[in-house]
Write a protein that holds these residues in place. Structure first.
Motif, PDB file in Angstrom:
ATOM      1  N   ALA A  48       0.825  -1.217   0.000  1.00  0.00           N
ATOM      2  CA  ALA A  48       0.000   0.000   0.000  1.00  0.00           C
ATOM      3  C   ALA A  48       0.861   1.270   0.000  1.00  0.00           C
ATOM      4  O   ALA A  48       1.926   1.300   0.612  1.00  0.00           O
ATOM      5  CB  ALA A  48      -0.916   0.003   1.218  1.00  0.00           C
ATOM      6  N   PRO A  49       0.413   2.324  -0.730  1.00  0.00           N
ATOM      7  CA  PRO A  49      -0.791   2.337  -1.569  1.00  0.00           C
ATOM      8  C   PRO A  49      -0.551   1.620  -2.895  1.00  0.00           C
ATOM      9  O   PRO A  49       0.524   1.743  -3.484  1.00  0.00           O
ATOM     10  CB  PRO A  49      -1.033   3.823  -1.790  1.00  0.00           C
ATOM     11  N   ILE A  50      -1.522   0.860  -3.337  1.00  0.00           N
ATOM     12  CA  ILE A  50      -1.358   0.036  -4.527  1.00  0.00           C
ATOM     13  C   ILE A  50      -2.542   0.235  -5.455  1.00  0.00           C
ATOM     14  O   ILE A  50      -3.670   0.461  -4.994  1.00  0.00           O
ATOM     15  CB  ILE A  50      -1.215  -1.455  -4.117  1.00  0.00           C
ATOM     16  N   GLY A  51      -2.303   0.133  -6.759  1.00  0.00           N
ATOM     17  CA  GLY A  51      -3.358   0.293  -7.748  1.00  0.00           C
ATOM     18  C   GLY A  51      -3.934  -1.041  -8.201  1.00  0.00           C
ATOM     19  O   GLY A  51      -3.306  -2.089  -8.034  1.00  0.00           O
ATOM     20  N   ARG A  52      -5.117  -0.978  -8.792  1.00  0.00           N
ATOM     21  CA  ARG A  52      -5.814  -2.183  -9.249  1.00  0.00           C
ATOM     22  C   ARG A  52      -5.000  -2.932 -10.305  1.00  0.00           C
ATOM     23  O   ARG A  52      -4.936  -4.150 -10.313  1.00  0.00           O
ATOM     24  CB  ARG A  52      -7.184  -1.793  -9.803  1.00  0.00           C
TER      25      ARG A  52
END
Length: 338
Positions: free
Chosen positions: A32-36
């Motif tokens: 995190a933070p992580i994208g889809r």
């Protein structure tokens, strides 16, 4: 566990869904933070499927999605911890851990899933080790910790929810080589801050000749550290391969030749060991020695990846009353040797 076997036969599709959702949550926790897109790439599935799962996890308040990416919530972290044993039974990690514990003859083995991304895998080992560590510590403990990348991750990722202002944290060894942030003294200091505990250390190098050490040991900070080395009751350390540690210590060609001739596979506390745990070479070091190591009540070794399976066997042969946290592939390689 019979109940697990029944579930596997009766509803294997539900188990697959369960493990898949857990992997998403675990990946978010580590990145995190992580994208889809990153999540779908890691899992090898379409973004639409990941989007559907994220919607569920968001509704249940396990994750939070904002502009910068997806974060795990405190509830999400709690559910990861609560479900880990169940997941380990589903994916056979527990069976492997039990078999490895019996083959190595040690007190406890915790096996984590292996990752293609080695840095991510080491973070996962460190995270699981930190959860175990927080369950066993208490006030008035004297905790020693080594350096290294995995142990640094252990400290970076640990999620401490209370203060331990009566605990003492000390480095297990002196400073070694390059990479200040990975050295035992710095890692120990950072752990003490996380725990709100007391730190006692010294920035002496790991190796000092006997004459120099004799001149320095009367310094107050050195005397304090030596005093605490004899009071350690919890140790967290990484396992080093003999060849890698010899390089970091800048051993001479003659010394390396001795290690090769005597089949050294691991290093710990200034000593080099063969696969049976016999000392084949020793060097003068500042910090924990073998006699002190064998007296410590709770020893937690964190090691995986980097072809460390022979080194792990070696260290586990030195003392049996210890806990090992490793990854599945390393565990399987150890079992193949044993």
């Amino acid at each position: 566990m019979k109940d697990i076997d029944y579930i596997k036969k009766f509803a294997p599709d539900l188990i697959d869904k369960f493990i898949f959702r857990y992997k998403i949550l675990e990946y978010i926790s580590l990145n995190a933070p992580i994208g889809r897109r990153s999540i779908s790439s890691y899992l090898g599935v379409g973004e639409r499927l990941v989007r559907n799962e994220l919607e569920f996890l968001t509704e249940e308040k396990f994750v939070e999605v904002i502009k910068s990416g997806t974060f795990i919530t405190n509830l999400g972290e709690s559910i990861l911890i609560e479900l880990r044993d169940l997941i380990n039974n589903f994916n056979e990690n527990q069976d492997i851990a039990d078999e490895l514990r019996l083959k190595l003859g040690i007190k406890k083995v915790i096996v984590c899933d292996s990752y293609d991304d080695e840095s991510l895998g080491k973070e996962q080992i460190a995270k699981v080790a930190s959860e175990y560590f927080l369950n066993i510590i208490s006030e008035n403990d004297v905790i020693a910790i080594s350096g290294g990348t995995t142990v640094k991750s252990f400290v970076d990722i640990i999620n401490v929810k209370k203060e331990y202002n009566k605990i003492a944290v000390i480095p297990a060894r002196g400073s070694l080589g390059n990479g200040l942030e990975y050295q035992s003294n710095v890692v120990a200091n950072n752990l003490s801050k996380k725990l709100k505990a007391n730190f006692f250390g010294t920035f002496l190098p790991d190796y000092l000749d006997e004459l120099t050490f004799d001149r320095l040991k009367d310094l107050e900070e050195v005397k304090t550290l030596i005093g605490y080395l004899n009071k350690i009751n919890i140790l967290v350390f990484g396992i080093g391969r003999a060849d890698a540690m010899a390089k970091r210590r800048s051993l001479t060609e003659d010394e390396i030749k001795i290690l090769n001739e005597k089949n050294a596979v691991s290093e710990a506390f200034g000593n080099y060991f063969d696969i049976d745990g016999n000392i084949v070479y020793s060097s003068n070091t500042i910090g924990l020695d073998m006699e002190q190591y064998l007296k410590i009540d709770e020893v937690i070794a964190i090691a995986g990846y980097g072809e460390k399976y022979k080194a792990i066997i070696s260290i586990c042969n030195i003392r049996k009353d210890m806990t090992l946290v490793t990854d599945k592939e390393s565990a399987k390689k150890i079992l193949n040797i044993l």
